[in-house]
Design a protein around this motif. Structure first.
Motif, PDB file in Angstrom:
ATOM      1  N   THR A  73       0.837  -1.208   0.000  1.00  0.00           N
ATOM      2  CA  THR A  73       0.000   0.000   0.000  1.00  0.00           C
ATOM      3  C   THR A  73       0.865   1.249   0.000  1.00  0.00           C
ATOM      4  O   THR A  73       0.547   2.242  -0.667  1.00  0.00           O
ATOM      5  CB  THR A  73      -0.933   0.014   1.222  1.00  0.00           C
ATOM      6  N   LEU A  74       1.969   1.221   0.732  1.00  0.00           N
ATOM      7  CA  LEU A  74       2.854   2.387   0.813  1.00  0.00           C
ATOM      8  C   LEU A  74       3.649   2.558  -0.479  1.00  0.00           C
ATOM      9  O   LEU A  74       3.900   3.687  -0.922  1.00  0.00           O
ATOM     10  CB  LEU A  74       3.792   2.244   2.009  1.00  0.00           C
ATOM     11  N   ILE A  75       4.029   1.453  -1.103  1.00  0.00           N
ATOM     12  CA  ILE A  75       4.703   1.538  -2.409  1.00  0.00           C
ATOM     13  C   ILE A  75       3.736   2.111  -3.435  1.00  0.00           C
ATOM     14  O   ILE A  75       4.121   2.918  -4.291  1.00  0.00           O
ATOM     15  CB  ILE A  75       5.205   0.144  -2.851  1.00  0.00           C
ATOM     16  N   GLY A  76       2.452   1.717  -3.348  1.00  0.00           N
ATOM     17  CA  GLY A  76       1.442   2.242  -4.267  1.00  0.00           C
ATOM     18  C   GLY A  76       1.322   3.749  -4.179  1.00  0.00           C
ATOM     19  O   GLY A  76       1.146   4.435  -5.190  1.00  0.00           O
ATOM     20  N   GLU A  77       1.441   4.300  -2.968  1.00  0.00           N
ATOM     21  CA  GLU A  77       1.400   5.756  -2.813  1.00  0.00           C
ATOM     22  C   GLU A  77       2.587   6.415  -3.503  1.00  0.00           C
ATOM     23  O   GLU A  77       2.475   7.519  -4.046  1.00  0.00           O
ATOM     24  CB  GLU A  77       1.394   6.119  -1.331  1.00  0.00           C
ATOM     25  N   GLN A  78       3.751   5.741  -3.479  1.00  0.00           N
ATOM     26  CA  GLN A  78       4.951   6.339  -4.062  1.00  0.00           C
ATOM     27  C   GLN A  78       4.957   6.250  -5.581  1.00  0.00           C
ATOM     28  O   GLN A  78       5.439   7.163  -6.255  1.00  0.00           O
ATOM     29  CB  GLN A  78       6.199   5.674  -3.484  1.00  0.00           C
ATOM     30  N   VAL A  79       4.449   5.159  -6.134  1.00  0.00           N
ATOM     31  CA  VAL A  79       4.474   5.027  -7.587  1.00  0.00           C
ATOM     32  C   VAL A  79       3.378   5.850  -8.254  1.00  0.00           C
ATOM     33  O   VAL A  79       3.426   6.098  -9.467  1.00  0.00           O
ATOM     34  CB  VAL A  79       4.353   3.547  -8.029  1.00  0.00           C
ATOM     35  N   SER A  80       2.363   6.278  -7.473  1.00  0.00           N
ATOM     36  CA  SER A  80       1.284   7.088  -8.048  1.00  0.00           C
ATOM     37  C   SER A  80       0.846   8.144  -7.044  1.00  0.00           C
ATOM     38  O   SER A  80      -0.266   8.094  -6.513  1.00  0.00           O
ATOM     39  CB  SER A  80       0.099   6.190  -8.433  1.00  0.00           C
ATOM     40  N   PRO A  81       1.723   9.123  -6.759  1.00  0.00           N
ATOM     41  CA  PRO A  81       1.419  10.091  -5.703  1.00  0.00           C
ATOM     42  C   PRO A  81       0.215  10.965  -5.995  1.00  0.00           C
ATOM     43  O   PRO A  81      -0.428  11.460  -5.077  1.00  0.00           O
ATOM     44  CB  PRO A  81       2.712  10.929  -5.631  1.00  0.00           C
ATOM     45  N   GLY A  82      -0.121  11.150  -7.251  1.00  0.00           N
ATOM     46  CA  GLY A  82      -1.262  11.996  -7.583  1.00  0.00           C
ATOM     47  C   GLY A  82      -2.582  11.271  -7.574  1.00  0.00           C
ATOM     48  O   GLY A  82      -3.640  11.905  -7.633  1.00  0.00           O
ATOM     49  N   ALA A  83      -2.544   9.945  -7.526  1.00  0.00           N
ATOM     50  CA  ALA A  83      -3.775   9.136  -7.521  1.00  0.00           C
ATOM     51  C   ALA A  83      -3.505   7.910  -6.654  1.00  0.00           C
ATOM     52  O   ALA A  83      -3.212   6.827  -7.155  1.00  0.00           O
ATOM     53  CB  ALA A  83      -4.161   8.730  -8.934  1.00  0.00           C
TER      54      ALA A  83
END
Length: 445
Positions: A259-269
């Protein structure tokens, strides 16, 4: 109504195909249809909750508590749930669980601000406690509605469906949250539980239930102890019951960090980024059981496959902690491919361990054994997630470093399984073969 087969711990020469199983076994088909859409709604729900808490708090620990709210209540409820599943009608339990959860998920509509986040954890815990009855009831019911040649296919299809719904639900859920609303996701999840209840209602599940005259609370401790005693007195069952938990000792923290990696790879969405990585997880856990079913036909080799799958999963996640994270091009594709590989291995571990446990466990104890297995998995995942979230919240390691540490631990756990469990399995197989030869020789004389 009699069982299709009272004894599944046998080898069969042929196995049913997926389409054949769905076409000819109406009871399994109904159970499968009901749970499929319900799972889709659950993954919609989960992506929405991750996004909601991340948006309201921005805290890695707050997101970690979502995972813990899903794991710890399950761990505490699992032993009693297993007793309930063995003692009462599993079909009615599943219907009741679906109806109750359809009401609970509507409570998420009340969450509007950061001060309401504790209510999220309460509702998740309630949903999980009810679900702790549904899951072992479903797992324990599959052998009761399948023939021996259908059992592996049924479990592989159920596992693949779980994974497909994860992939589709995570991807669609992420985009629904971004382009529609979080509230719409919770309403859809409510409707999927009602769908599941209808199909379970139409399913016939033969079952031997225990005497329910004694009060539940008075007999719970004794029956739970009986379940643990069953594992202690049946090492072949106990060893396999630890396979998923061994993966979860590090795997829980690694899935949380997705979940935290997901925030980093798509910070705008954020929802879309989390959804894409959980979609990759679903694809992996979907193809893993299919590959395992096709490649590993000799059941005597499955314990070695279980340990190897844990180590391979850790190796793939270690690579995730090394490669760059970016929202475009080769970097994003590489992360997705590695997540698929990691969870294809874990999916193979999951389905082979499930089938072995179903085959080796008597029906009278199957619910308690599966509930005990879930207890071990949830405790292991809770420990792993708690450790990872504290490390990140306190800043002891960055996200990539924490991923590498947990991945290395998972590799070590897989190797330990190969060194400790596999030799005992081979010894057990040799002893059984020797006993069979002696019995045959005695009959001939």
């Amino acid at each position: 109504m009699a069982y299709r087969s009272p004894k599944h711990d046998t080898d069969v020469e042929d196995r049913a195909g997926y389409l054949e199983l769905l076409r000819t076994n109406a009871d399994y088909r109904r159970l499968w249809l009901g749970s499929s859409l319900s799972l889709l709604g659950d993954w919609f729900n989960l992506i929405a909750l991750y996004t909601l808490v991340s948006t309201l708090t921005g805290s890695p620990l707050a997101i970690g508590v979502i995972f813990l709210a899903k794991m710890l209540p399950w761990a505490l409820a699992a032993p009693v749930a297993g007793l309930i599943v063995d003692r009462y009608n599993r079909r009615r339990l599943m219907i009741g669980a679906d109806l109750i959860r359809s009401v609970i998920v509507l409570g998420f509509l009340l969450i509007q601000e950061a001060a309401h986040v504790p209510l999220i954890y309460v509702l998740i815990a309630a949903q999980v406690v009810v679900g702790s009855v549904y899951v072992p009831a479903k797992s324990a019911s599959i052998p009761n509605i399948t023939a021996p040649r259908e059992l592996l296919t049924a479990n592989a299809l159920s596992s693949a469906t779980w994974s497909t719904m994860l992939a589709v639900g995570a991807a669609l859920g992420g985009f629904v949250v971004e382009f529609a609303s979080i509230e719409a996701v919770f309403i859809l999840d409510c409707l999927t539980y009602l769908w599941s209840a209808w199909f379970v209602y139409r399913t016939v599940i033969p079952q031997h239930t225990e005497d329910a005259n004694d009060p539940l609370l008075r007999t719970a401790a004794r029956k739970i102890w009986d379940g643990w005693a069953h594992l202690r007195s049946h090492p072949r069952v106990a060893r396999i019951a630890t396979a998923k938990g061994t993966w979860a000792l590090a795997g829980g923290g690694l899935v949380y960090m997705l979940t935290l990696i997901g925030e980093q790879v798509s910070p705008g969405a954020i929802a879309a980024g989390i959804g894409v990585l959980f979609m990759a997880r679903g694809i992996g856990t979907g193809i893993g059981p299919i590959i395992a079913r096709g490649l590993f036909t000799d059941r005597s080799n499955w314990p070695m496959v279980l340990g190897s799958a844990i180590a391979v999963s850790g190796s793939a996640y270690f690579a995730v902690g090394v490669v760059p994270w970016a929202p475009e091009g080769l970097a994003m594709f590489t992360v997705i491919a590695l997540v698929v590989m990691a969870h294809a291995s874990s999916g193979g571990n999951w389905v082979l361990a499930t089938v072995l446990l179903q085959k080796r466990t008597d029906d009278a104890y199957r619910g308690r054994v599966f509930a005990t297995e879930w207890l071990l998995v949830m405790l292991a995942e809770s420990l792993s997630i708690g450790a990872a979230s504290v490390i990140l919240e306190l800043g002891w390691l960055d996200l990539a470093g924490t991923v590498r540490v947990f991945a290395a631990a998972q590799i070590a756990f897989g190797l330990l399984w190969l060194l400790v469990v596999v030799p005992k399995e081979r010894q057990s197989d040799a002893e059984e073969q020797q006993a069979d030869r002696m019995a045959t020789a005695h009959e001939d004389t």
